[in-house]
Design an enzyme around this catalytic site. Structure first.
Site, PDB file in Angstrom:
ATOM      1  N   HIS A 111       0.848  -1.184   0.000  1.00 23.03           N
ATOM      2  CA  HIS A 111       0.000   0.000   0.000  1.00 23.03           C
ATOM      3  C   HIS A 111       0.888   1.241   0.000  1.00 23.03           C
ATOM      4  O   HIS A 111       1.766   1.400   0.846  1.00 23.03           O
ATOM      5  CB  HIS A 111      -0.925  -0.004   1.216  1.00 23.03           C
ATOM      6  N   GLU A 139       2.150   3.592   2.976  1.00 21.15           N
ATOM      7  CA  GLU A 139       2.710   2.940   4.166  1.00 21.15           C
ATOM      8  C   GLU A 139       4.240   2.900   4.073  1.00 21.15           C
ATOM      9  O   GLU A 139       4.878   1.849   4.067  1.00 21.15           O
ATOM     10  CB  GLU A 139       2.070   1.563   4.322  1.00 21.15           C
ATOM     11  N   HIS A 177       2.861  -3.901   6.852  1.00 18.43           N
ATOM     12  CA  HIS A 177       1.902  -2.828   6.588  1.00 18.43           C
ATOM     13  C   HIS A 177       1.934  -1.836   7.754  1.00 18.43           C
ATOM     14  O   HIS A 177       2.570  -2.074   8.775  1.00 18.43           O
ATOM     15  CB  HIS A 177       0.484  -3.386   6.440  1.00 18.43           C
ATOM     16  N   GLU A 210       1.178  -5.237  11.081  1.00 17.48           N
ATOM     17  CA  GLU A 210       0.724  -3.849  10.998  1.00 17.48           C
ATOM     18  C   GLU A 210       1.582  -3.073  11.988  1.00 17.48           C
ATOM     19  O   GLU A 210       1.512  -3.280  13.201  1.00 17.48           O
ATOM     20  CB  GLU A 210      -0.756  -3.740  11.364  1.00 17.48           C
TER      21      GLU A 210
END
Length: 420
Positions: free
Chosen positions: A180, A183, A308, A381
């Site tokens: 993404h 990020e 991420h 994450e």
């Protein structure tokens, strides 16, 4: 980590000259964001669970983070009204445009991060950093490309191993970052892994790992989106690739693609899964690379982390179902994921959970790597644990060193587990 960054920048032009021609030749007209995107706002939604957060995403709104059941959500006014009609309680926290204005500090330089965040590597600097690593450690590091992005940029991969020019019968592990676009902290994570495992090769513990593993590091899976996000010298909040209106690369993988309400069929949606599985050249390149590691009928990549931001979570498959035991996942297999994920989370202070506990996703990298290849695959994450919205994707560069080193123990755990 940054001592060689500006030195590396000096060789960027030489390192990347070969990439410029295909990039310039293949850049297409950029998509026009819908007018509603200019009205995006951030809302907090209390008392959510996995089912509720999945329902939120179904409207085209996007859950950005979760803390104590409170979801931080990005939505247009129409999406917000739709959620309220469904019974969700929304509290507006501010406009996305205002949040971006807060993080876009200083006089912008086109093609680079905002001035106060120049500790981040842009695409050219990332390539130069990899080249500098190979130059400094030619016996244990080699750089190549897994393929091209939609706009023709290389997707570089660094191999780290003691006999780096040979394909040895050793367990392999993959670290990939920046599916993404916004990020960017994840790119720094992959670069940190590469430098730690090469600069510290004299350390007996690091040497033992490098000598007995083949390690692959892909710092930017989505180079076009990453470049676009900072191309103006200001953050744009861009998530997808640059193919038409953009595809969410982490919904474009071929296992259970579009199966279960965990992605968007609207091309303007932030989780748009693409016109078909593998329709994005970036995911197709990743697929072909991972498939290529099947040697003698056996997948050589035994473990992987897809990095991420943000929420500080350690996630494991499956994302397409909330069931722990299901087609493709036995109780014993789930228990191993939970054990290893829990151990890694204990080392870095993240929260461990099955991916679908956050919300249901389909067509994501975790489900494909496990469902297709039985790779012990996790998503991290990263920092921060929660945020006020889009701001959370843009932590100041002062946190890079701390938040990347924070995962050293977890990386070591998975490097060990790859040989189990």
């Amino acid at each position: 980590m940054f001592s060689s960054r500006r030195k590396a920048t000096a060789v960027t032009a030489a390192a990347c000259l070969a990439l410029l021609a295909p990039i310039q030749a293949s850049v297409s007209a950029e998509p026009i964001a819908p007018a509603a995107a200019q009205e995006l706002a951030i809302y907090t939604v209390p008392n959510t669970d996995s089912q509720g957060r999945t329902e939120i995403n179904h409207t085209g709104a996007q859950v950005l983070s979760v803390s104590g059941g409170v979801a931080t959500v990005e939505a247009t006014p129409a999406q917000a009204e739709q959620l309220r009609a469904k019974g969700f309680v929304l509290r507006e926290e501010g406009k996305v445009a205002d949040a971006l204005q807060r993080v876009n500090r200083g006089q912008p330089t086109p093609g680079d991060f905002p001035p106060e965040d120049r500790g981040y590597h842009n695409y050219d600097e990332m390539v130069a950093e990899l080249d500098a690593t190979v130059k400094d450690h030619p016996d244990i590091a080699a750089k190549s490309s897994i393929g091209k992005s939609f706009q023709g940029r290389d997707i570089p991969v660094l191999k780290i191993s003691d006999n780096v020019g040979r394909d040895e019968a050793e367990p392999e592990i993959l670290f990939d970052c920046n599916q993404h676009a916004r990020e960017h902290l994840t790119t720094e994570m992959c670069l940190h892994i590469a430098k730690r495992l090469t600069d510290n090769y004299a350390d007996p513990a690091i040497k033992a790992v490098v000598d007995n593993r083949e390690i692959w590091v892909i710092p930017v899976v989505n180079p076009d989106g990453s470049v676009y996000d900072v191309e103006s010298g200001k953050y744009r909040g861009w998530r997808k690739n640059r193919q038409g209106p953009g595809t969410d690369l982490n919904r474009n993988w071929g296992y259970k693609w579009g199966c279960c309400g965990g992605s968007d069929d609207n091309p303007n949606g932030e989780t748009y899964r693409g016109s078909a599985a593998w329709s994005a050249p970036e995911t197709a390149a990743m697929r072909d690379f991972i498939d290529s590691r099947v040697v003698g009928g056996a997948q050589q990549i035994k473990a992987a982390v897809d990095f991420h931001t943000y929420s500080e979570l350690v996630l494991w498959p499956f994302g397409h179902t909330t069931d722990h035991v299901t087609e493709g996942m036995t109780q014993q297999e789930h228990d191993r994921f939970a054990r290893v994920g829990g151990e890694m989370a204990k080392s870095n202070g993240y929260t461990p959970q099955q991916s679908s506990e956050l919300y249901v996703t389909d067509g994501d990298i975790l489900d494909w790597m496990w469902g297709r290849h039985k790779i012990l695959a996790f998503t991290f994450e990263m920092y921060p644990a929660s945020g006020s919205g889009v701001d959370g994707f843009y932590p100041p560069d002062e946190v890079i060193e701390k938040e990347t080193a924070r995962n050293d123990g977890a990386v070591d755990i998975l490097l060990r587990e790859a040989g189990a």
